[in-house]
Motif scaffolding. Structure first.
Motif, PDB file in Angstrom:
ATOM      1  N   SER A 139       9.244  -2.122  -3.493  1.00 15.72           N
ATOM      2  CA  SER A 139       7.881  -2.628  -3.356  1.00 15.72           C
ATOM      3  C   SER A 139       7.397  -2.653  -1.915  1.00 15.72           C
ATOM      4  O   SER A 139       6.194  -2.810  -1.679  1.00 15.72           O
ATOM      5  N   GLU A 140       8.279  -2.486  -0.946  1.00 15.24           N
ATOM      6  CA  GLU A 140       7.871  -2.521   0.457  1.00 15.24           C
ATOM      7  C   GLU A 140       7.577  -1.136   1.017  1.00 15.24           C
ATOM      8  O   GLU A 140       6.518  -0.910   1.605  1.00 15.24           O
ATOM      9  N   ASN A 141       8.521  -0.210   0.839  1.00 13.27           N
ATOM     10  CA  ASN A 141       8.343   1.109   1.438  1.00 13.27           C
ATOM     11  C   ASN A 141       8.105   2.220   0.429  1.00 13.27           C
ATOM     12  O   ASN A 141       7.827   3.361   0.817  1.00 13.27           O
ATOM     13  N   GLY A 142       8.226   1.939  -0.857  1.00 12.56           N
ATOM     14  CA  GLY A 142       7.942   2.936  -1.881  1.00 12.56           C
ATOM     15  C   GLY A 142       9.079   3.880  -2.186  1.00 12.56           C
ATOM     16  O   GLY A 142       8.884   4.830  -2.963  1.00 12.56           O
ATOM     17  N   ARG A 152       0.830  -1.204   0.000  1.00  9.08           N
ATOM     18  CA  ARG A 152       0.000   0.000   0.000  1.00  9.08           C
ATOM     19  C   ARG A 152       0.868   1.259   0.000  1.00  9.08           C
ATOM     20  O   ARG A 152       0.561   2.241  -0.697  1.00  9.08           O
ATOM     21  N   ALA A 153       1.946   1.212   0.760  1.00  8.21           N
ATOM     22  CA  ALA A 153       2.840   2.374   0.797  1.00  8.21           C
ATOM     23  C   ALA A 153       3.496   2.611  -0.557  1.00  8.21           C
ATOM     24  O   ALA A 153       3.627   3.762  -1.010  1.00  8.21           O
ATOM     25  N   ALA A 154       3.907   1.542  -1.221  1.00  4.88           N
ATOM     26  CA  ALA A 154       4.526   1.692  -2.537  1.00  4.88           C
ATOM     27  C   ALA A 154       3.519   2.181  -3.573  1.00  4.88           C
ATOM     28  O   ALA A 154       3.870   2.973  -4.461  1.00  4.88           O
ATOM     29  N   GLU A 155       2.270   1.726  -3.482  1.00  5.84           N
ATOM     30  CA  GLU A 155       1.238   2.208  -4.406  1.00  5.84           C
ATOM     31  C   GLU A 155       1.023   3.708  -4.252  1.00  5.84           C
ATOM     32  O   GLU A 155       0.953   4.443  -5.249  1.00  5.84           O
ATOM     33  N   ASN A 156       0.923   4.173  -3.011  1.00  4.01           N
ATOM     34  CA  ASN A 156       0.716   5.610  -2.778  1.00  4.01           C
ATOM     35  C   ASN A 156       1.916   6.419  -3.251  1.00  4.01           C
ATOM     36  O   ASN A 156       1.759   7.510  -3.830  1.00  4.01           O
ATOM     37  N   ALA A 157       3.123   5.895  -3.020  1.00  2.00           N
ATOM     38  CA  ALA A 157       4.310   6.616  -3.478  1.00  2.00           C
ATOM     39  C   ALA A 157       4.357   6.699  -5.002  1.00  2.00           C
ATOM     40  O   ALA A 157       4.728   7.743  -5.565  1.00  2.00           O
ATOM     41  N   LEU A 158       3.963   5.618  -5.680  1.00  2.00           N
ATOM     42  CA  LEU A 158       3.946   5.626  -7.143  1.00  2.00           C
ATOM     43  C   LEU A 158       2.913   6.609  -7.672  1.00  2.00           C
ATOM     44  O   LEU A 158       3.182   7.369  -8.633  1.00  2.00           O
ATOM     45  N   LEU A 159       1.733   6.643  -7.074  1.00  2.00           N
ATOM     46  CA  LEU A 159       0.693   7.576  -7.519  1.00  2.00           C
ATOM     47  C   LEU A 159       1.110   9.019  -7.283  1.00  2.00           C
ATOM     48  O   LEU A 159       0.853   9.898  -8.120  1.00  2.00           O
TER      49      LEU A 159
END
Length: 1028
Positions: free
Chosen positions: A911-914, A754-761
């Motif tokens: 992929s873990e911390n973004g 979830r953290a990596a998804e938010n960082a990518l967005l």
């Protein structure tokens, strides 16, 4: 069957001497003229001689009447399984078993690997093996209990570890056996079902699977689904429980349950049995994949467990005195016609022992007792034995007949001496002899070749020539002295126990090692296992008993009892599931359902009719045309307006307005547990049959008809979804960015958190890196690259050394270069920077379309050089063996080449911390990028040239590029506009000709003319008529 070939018929020889020469024309007349026959006819009367012959013939008839007879059909095969029914004295129910009918005295089974297994080991001679990792095998158990199955697999795994294999143990239930594997440093995982994400396994990580026992049936639900159907699987069956029940399933009409087990047998690459009787018992499920590897510690463990339970009470329970001498006559697990002859020979050799055991009325002295043990025979055989006993003058009650496998342990535990009475040549050492030796009983056997291989005469057993009864009689007098077992025989029995405890260990290890070498298709990055001869000798000397002695609470569990208990539970669950399905099923003739169905059918017909009418009216309407870009933009806008009112599902509504949509390609139900269910992700099924229900997934084949072709669906793999989504992308994808994530990345715990998804967005919305390629699965952390090789070395290792030649040739074909031109784009090493693998990355949608444009041309060039050979023979230049996923591994890395040389920024996302880190910065790329080759203008012109070439190419010629996406260019639009103008002019010309014909048509002259009267005159005439 797969591993049981037709027997080799051998000549039947006499048991008591050499066979007479068949070339003699008159053997009877020669015997008649012998001196002995003349003496008989002088001393005896002719009538007495005839009576003796008649009595002999009557005895032969009696023997034939009471012996079990099998139906023998005229066939080239000399082995066949027939069923006989046996009744035990302590049970009133009947059980069916298989009896092997052998036409000759010798039957030879050839444990050869079938041709199907040999095809697995065919290696590409031009490929190279790099050996960056070891071969990985998965072991699957029903439960980690301490039994013979665990001991067998631990011994096999210990030997295979020595020659370069790696193992991972999976079990449906935990148990004390976990500690044994822990001592071997083999990881153990407890799995439950294939549909829970917490307990699912990516079985594609393993080069082969070994399933032990029937209790592991629950794990087969994983292997029966795609994409795990093609993994080589070995299933080891240790007992006959299911084989006997298959007869009951057939008789009781449980066809569905029988077919359910048959699917499991068909799925297995090889079904391994420890002896040659089990394949015949399981002949109902034979799919041509049966194989026999003799050798198991089951007999030793069962003997120890049986004696620990019975101890001194066994003789009393069997009805024998402590001083009695009990001799057991056992035989082959195969029942053949001449079996009675072997028993008769042994009984005749034992008859001199009667002198040492005088009869007493109260049975106070030691008695001689003989137990004849056989397989499942009819009670008539007991009558035949009584006839033999009377002929040999044995006292009544001396000989007893016991049948059935359940009585074997009791017979062997009670006996003082065990005689092997079968004269049949065996292909493997008889299991009943192994168990007799484990009971520490002196064994006496004929000098059959297979037995002579492991039994040394008067060292660990006794051997006698099968055609010399005098030697057998002499051995019996040595073993039994003055009514007791001699000390020499006891010492030989003790030596035999030590021999039998570890018998056939080497053969079992070699058998499984050879089988794995023949069925495993090891990729080119795998180190080939060492030769079998390099297994240390001490590993092949004995079973790994010491590993189990250290396990606490390791009580032995009977394998047959446990298998029957499991089958009872499985049948109960099966019947319960059948009842639930039948109770919840809706009746087909329900009137309400029928009315709803009819209404829905009429509505769909009306909608279809209205749509066809609208399309016809639309075609008749003249529309203004502009440039090709305007027409394309207007068409897309019309499609969007047309679909504005359609009912959208929750997933599509949640994705509205999101800057990114990540697609997860998958194939089959086995990958469902690894797919995400959040709105950021959307599944793409490569096949319509395996699509998830209740989700907004779509079929890639519905968007790209090429993927309906199974060949290209397998060859392209997940890369085919790129073509499918790019084909008319505006109808499916409306986000500014597009991403892909392989389900295998989720399986290896490398998917975005979830953290990596938010960082990518956040990085996408803030345009931190601009037009960049974001990826989150690193090449240097891939399990296929433990040595952390550079890009082209890694690509070569997973493609059998053919990556660089194939890539160079494809680039030359794309750009029309000469053969001597170096067309391999450089992919340099920049410190600790790495590349993307596993097709898990994100791009701007516009850049993605540009990448697909390049990929379509590259894949077409790759296909043109490999299609003919791969499609016809199955051999792939990028693999060491036949591989249906030929192009997928090189296409997995293609995005790195395009992104690097098209001057895109490459960013790694943890992929873990973004956390993000740019790879291969522009400063390090200067002078190394081939920008002109990968620029948009170059690719666009190449795309238009291919589209123009399509007009002149033979439509029957094999060409992949037109099938991978849209085909358009300016000339195509101009040609379509010219055709429309010609059609319009043609319609105008037809209308003009019609008007001219109407004008020139001859018109007839008017003869008269009707004049309508004025209204006043009509009213007056009407009034006058009324007045009248």
């Amino acid at each position: 069957m797969g591993s049981l070939e037709s027997t080799i018929p051998l000549k039947k020889g006499s048991l008591f001497g050499p066979q007479s020469n068949k070339k003699d024309k008159h053997p009877f007349s020669q015997r008649f003229r012998s001196s002995f026959s003349r003496l008989l006819f002088k001393k005896l009367d002719y009538v007495q001689w005839i009576c003796a012959v008649l009595v002999f013939l009557c005895l032969v008839v009696v023997f034939q009447m009471f012996l079990p007879v099998s139906v023998v059909e005229d066939s080239e095969e000399s082995l066949r399984a027939v069923t006989l029914r046996s009744w035990e004295s302590s049970r009133q129910d009947s059980r069916e078993s298989y009896v092997l009918d052998v036409a000759d005295d010798e039957a030879v089974f050839l444990p050869t690997i079938s041709e199907k297994f040999k095809d697995f080991s065919v290696v590409n001679q031009t490929g190279k093996r790099f050996g960056y990792r070891k071969a990985q095998l998965g072991l699957v158990f029903g439960e980690l209990v301490v039994d013979s199955q665990q001991l067998l697999m631990v011994t096999i795994a210990t030997a295979l570890l020595e020659i370069g294999y790696r193992f991972q143990v999976f079990s449906l239930k935990d148990g004390p056996g976990r500690n044994v594997w822990r001592n071997l440093r083999v990881p153990v995982t407890i799995i439950q079902t294939c549909h829970k994400p917490d307990h699912t396994v990516d079985w594609l990580n393993y080069d082969g699977i070994i399933v032990s026992s029937l209790e592991a049936r629950g794990a087969f639900s994983c292997f029966l689904q795609e994409p795990f159907k093609s993994i080589p699987l070995i299933w080891i069956i240790h007992d006959n429980a299911l084989g006997y029940r298959s007869i009951h399933y057939t008789v009781s009409g449980q066809v569905e349950l029988l077919n359910d087990w048959r699917r499991v047998f068909n799925r297995s690459s090889v079904v391994v049995f420890p002896n040659y009787a089990l394949p015949i018992i399981y002949s109902t499920f034979d799919a041509g994949n049966f194989y026999v590897i003799p050798g198991s510690p089951a007999e030793a463990l069962e003997a120890d467990a049986f004696m620990a339970l019975q101890k001194d009470n066994l003789r009393i329970s069997m009805g024998y005195g402590p001083e009695d001498v009990v001799i057991a006559i056992v035989g082959s697990q195969f029942l053949y016609k001449g079996m009675w002859l072997g028993h008769a020979v042994v009984l005749q050799a034992l008859s001199p022992l009667l002198a040492d055991f005088p009869l007493s009325k109260d049975n106070s002295s030691a008695q001689l007792r003989i137990i004849v043990h056989s397989g499942e025979l009819t009670n008539n055989y007991s009558v035949a034995l009584e006839t033999m006993a009377q002929s040999l003058k044995y006292p009544r009650g001396t000989i007893e007949h016991l049948a059935g496998d359940l009585n074997a342990d009791s017979v062997l535990g009670t006996a003082d001496v065990v005689i092997y009475g079968s004269l049949l040549e065996e292909q493997s050492f008889p299991e009943i002899l192994i168990k007799a030796m484990c009971f520490e009983k002196p064994i006496i056997t004929p000098d059959i070749s297979m037995i002579r291989k492991y039994v040394d005469d008067r060292v660990n057993g006794y051997l006698f020539p099968k055609n010399n009864i005098k030697v057998l009689r002499q051995i019996m007098l040595e073993v039994i002295l003055k009514g007791k077992i001699s000390s020499l025989a006891r010492n030989i029995a003790s030596m035999g126990r030590r021999t039998a405890k570890n018998l056939l260990v080497s053969e079992a290890i070699d058998g499984y090692a050879i089988l794995l070498q023949n069925i495993l298709k090891l990729p080119s990055e795998v180190t080939p296992p060492k030769a079998i001869s390099e297994i240390p000798p001490h590993v092949k000397e004995k079973w790994q008993w010491h590993l189990f002695e250290a396990v606490r609470n390791s009580a032995y569990q009977n394998r047959v009892l446990r298998s029957n208990t499991f089958l009872d539970k499985y049948e109960e669950l099966w019947n319960h599931s059948r009842k639930d399905k039948s109770s919840t099923a809706v009746a087909v003739n329900d009137p309400f359902v029928y009315i709803l169905w009819e209404e829905e059918k009429y509505i769909q017909m009306a909608i279809t009719k209205k749509r066809l009418e609208d399309e016809e009216l639309k075609d008749r309407t003249d529309q203004s045309h502009g440039t090709w870009e305007e027409v394309y933009r207007n068409a897309k806008k019309a499609d969007r307006l047309k679909n504005e009112l359609h009912e959208r599902d929750d997933g599509e509504l949640e994705r509205t307005g999101q800057p990114l949509c990540i697609y997860e390609p998958y194939f089959g139900e086995g990958s469902w547990p690894f797919l995400h269910k959040r709105s950021l992700y959307r599944g793409v099924s490569l096949s319509g049959k395996g699509r998830r229900s209740g989700r907004d997934d779509f079929d890639a084949s519905s968007r790209l008809p090429l993927l309906n072709n199974a060949y290209y669906r397998d060859v392209l793999g997940e890369f085919g979804t790129f073509f499918a989504i790019a084909n008319r992308i505006d109808r499916l994808h409306r986000s500014a960015w597009i991403g892909f994530q392989s389900w295998r990345a989720t399986a290896r715990k490398a998917s975005l958190s979830r953290a990596a998804e938010n960082a990518l967005l956040d990085a996408i919305q803030s345009k931190r890196y601009g037009d960049a390629l974001y990826f989150w699965v690193r090449m240097d952390k891939d399990s296929r690259n433990p040595s952390q090789k550079d890009f082209w070395s890694f690509c070569n290792s997973i493609n059998a050394g053919g990556c660089k030649p194939a890539f160079s040739d494809a680039m030359r074909r794309m750009y029309g270069l000469k053969d001597d031109v170096d067309a391999l784009p450089p992919m340099p090493v920049d410190g600790d920077d790495t590349w993307s693998v596993a097709s898990s990355w994100a791009l701007p949608t516009r850049s993605f379309l540009e990448f697909v444009m390049f990929s379509r041309i590259f894949v077409d060039a790759l296909d043109s050089q490999m299609y003919d050979e791969h499609h016809s023979t199955g051999h792939c230049p990028l693999s060491l063996s036949k591989d249906k996923h030929c192009y997928s591994r090189i296409l997995e890395l293609l995005v790195n080449v395009w992104a690097y040389h098209s001057a895109r920024r490459i960013v790694f996302v943890n992929s873990e911390n973004g956390l993000m880190q740019e790879q291969h910065a522009f400063n390090n790329r200067r002078g190394k990028m081939w920008i002109k080759w990968f620029s948009y203008n170059t690719l666009k012109s190449m795309d238009e040239d291919l589209a123009e070439l399509l007009d002149s190419e033979d439509p029957n010629k094999h060409w992949l590029w037109p099938s991978t996406g849209e085909v358009f260019w300016q000339g195509l639009y101009e040609r379509e506009r010219s055709l429309r103008n010609k059609e319009k002019e043609k319609r105008k010309q037809k209308s003009l000709e019609k008007l001219i014909r109407m004008r020139k048509r001859h018109r007839q002259t008017v003869i008269g003319k009707y004049v309508k009267p004025p209204p006043d005159s009509e009213e007056s005439s009407n009034s006058s008529l009324v007045a009248v």
